[in-house]
Write a protein that holds these residues in place. Sequence first.
Motif, PDB file in Angstrom:
ATOM      1  N   VAL A   1       0.853  -1.203   0.000  1.00 15.27           N
ATOM      2  CA  VAL A   1       0.000   0.000   0.000  1.00 15.27           C
ATOM      3  C   VAL A   1       0.889   1.254   0.000  1.00 15.27           C
ATOM      4  O   VAL A   1       0.635   2.205  -0.734  1.00 15.27           O
ATOM      5  CB  VAL A   1      -0.965  -0.004   1.216  1.00 15.27           C
ATOM      6  N   VAL A   2       1.977   1.204   0.794  1.00 22.58           N
ATOM      7  CA  VAL A   2       2.905   2.346   0.855  1.00 22.58           C
ATOM      8  C   VAL A   2       3.522   2.590  -0.528  1.00 22.58           C
ATOM      9  O   VAL A   2       3.583   3.736  -1.002  1.00 22.58           O
ATOM     10  CB  VAL A   2       4.015   2.087   1.920  1.00 22.58           C
TER      11      VAL A   2
ATOM     12  N   LYS B   1       2.312   1.666  -3.421  1.00 27.04           N
ATOM     13  CA  LYS B   1       1.252   2.107  -4.348  1.00 27.04           C
ATOM     14  C   LYS B   1       0.980   3.603  -4.183  1.00 27.04           C
ATOM     15  O   LYS B   1       0.753   4.316  -5.166  1.00 27.04           O
ATOM     16  CB  LYS B   1      -0.030   1.293  -4.077  1.00 27.04           C
ATOM     17  N   LYS B   2       1.031   4.059  -2.950  1.00 27.26           N
ATOM     18  CA  LYS B   2       0.778   5.491  -2.699  1.00 27.26           C
ATOM     19  C   LYS B   2       1.893   6.346  -3.310  1.00 27.26           C
ATOM     20  O   LYS B   2       1.645   7.451  -3.800  1.00 27.26           O
ATOM     21  CB  LYS B   2       0.668   5.752  -1.193  1.00 27.26           C
TER      22      LYS B   2
ATOM     23  N   PRO C   1       1.288   5.745  -7.766  1.00 29.64           N
ATOM     24  CA  PRO C   1      -0.127   5.382  -8.007  1.00 29.64           C
ATOM     25  C   PRO C   1      -0.444   4.925  -9.435  1.00 29.64           C
ATOM     26  O   PRO C   1      -1.435   4.240  -9.649  1.00 29.64           O
ATOM     27  CB  PRO C   1      -0.884   6.669  -7.671  1.00 29.64           C
TER      28      PRO C   1
ATOM     29  N   GLN D   1      -7.169  -3.271  -2.817  1.00 34.12           N
ATOM     30  CA  GLN D   1      -7.003  -2.316  -1.722  1.00 34.12           C
ATOM     31  C   GLN D   1      -8.120  -2.581  -0.704  1.00 34.12           C
ATOM     32  O   GLN D   1      -9.303  -2.597  -1.073  1.00 34.12           O
ATOM     33  CB  GLN D   1      -7.112  -0.890  -2.285  1.00 34.12           C
TER      34      GLN D   1
ATOM     35  N   ASP E   1      -5.508   1.277   5.137  1.00 37.29           N
ATOM     36  CA  ASP E   1      -4.219   1.239   4.443  1.00 37.29           C
ATOM     37  C   ASP E   1      -3.207   0.381   5.185  1.00 37.29           C
ATOM     38  O   ASP E   1      -2.232  -0.081   4.611  1.00 37.29           O
ATOM     39  CB  ASP E   1      -3.658   2.658   4.308  1.00 37.29           C
TER      40      ASP E   1
END
Lengths: 201, 195
Positions: free
Chosen positions: A129-130, A132-133, A136, A164, A168
């Motif tokens: 998730v980190v 992907k952020k 993006p 997702q 998060d």
Amino acid sequence: MARKKKGVSTDVEDLNLVPIMNLVVCLIPIILYGTVMVKVGVVNVNAPKFGMGKATPSDDEEKPLNLTLGIEETGFRLKAGGADINQLLGVDPAAAAPAADPAAMPAPGVLIPKKGDTYDYVELYNKLVVIKKAKPDESIINLTADSKIHFEHIIKSMDAIRYQLEQDSYSEMDAYKEGKIRKDGNKRELLWPDVVFAVAQ
Amino acid sequence: MAEKEKTREEIVAEWVQAEGQRLRAERKGRRDLKDTEGVTINSLMDAMTIILIFLLMNYSLDPIKVDTSEDLQIPASTTEISPSATASVVVTAKEIVVADKSIVEVKDGTVGKHDKQSGDENSLQIQPLFDALTEQATAQKEMARLRGAKFDGVLTVIADKRIPYRLLTEVLYTAGQAEFAKFKFAVAKGGRRGT
């Protein structure tokens, strides 16, 4: 005066169920043949990529991330060809990949060690998730594994990386298990949906 | 004589009584038998109806059917995608099957080197599987041509959850060589994340 005749039976004859029984007995094996006790679904994957060639050096600022998830006997290893994975995750490289032999070169990427005998899917999800952020627009993830890793672990890892979830980050396995996929309207929000198998020859 | 006639009356009365009793017993017996038969068939009918409804609820129209056994236990997943009609390859703990035909023997998660391309143990191509999949691809291409559609090259891989990654990649590589470019892994729906 009509009188009911004595001795005349007023009982209604029972239905003859034998033909229906015959029909049902014939139907059962036919339906049994088409019955499944396990509901089958599918997981889509892209064509495998064999041989991980070196990325050609380029002056472009936007190099593809080339994120790779390796499933090893000791845990998950995340690598990125187009960026510094430690920087993306904000971790110290020495702490991220401690080498067994201090004199030896540390293995590249970030290791997510097993928790006891089980893979740490929660930490894998949190780290993805980190990343992907930070990136993006990227959606492709290469998946590779040690030759003896079972197919079951590959499917479980793919379950962890595709969507997702509502949060998060999770700290507890139970909360992660119960976590629902985040939805944008009716559409499920994707994390790393394009899984490409990779094997280093 | 009077005694003799009385005896005859008595005999007749006894006979009538006995006959009456016999008929009553017979009628009762028939009724009991009928009741018993009815109860049995009704119970059986109920059981059959329940079984029929249960089976109908689990009836699957999915094009891919997986016969799980000791050698073929597919992994569970959270996926919600349903299978589609494609060519398929089954990889169990003991063999690789294409179109219901056993193609290659699998032992301890590996394929013997005599089944590899040029007998090379390190080769990723499983030769008998390549031949079988090429045949499948040719048949699918012909069917697509007759339908006026394009050959999509999708292969569903139904694999046992314990097969090693190396064997899986050998199967995928071989399928890739036989012009299958997209893959779907068959899984059991309803799995839970992380377990």
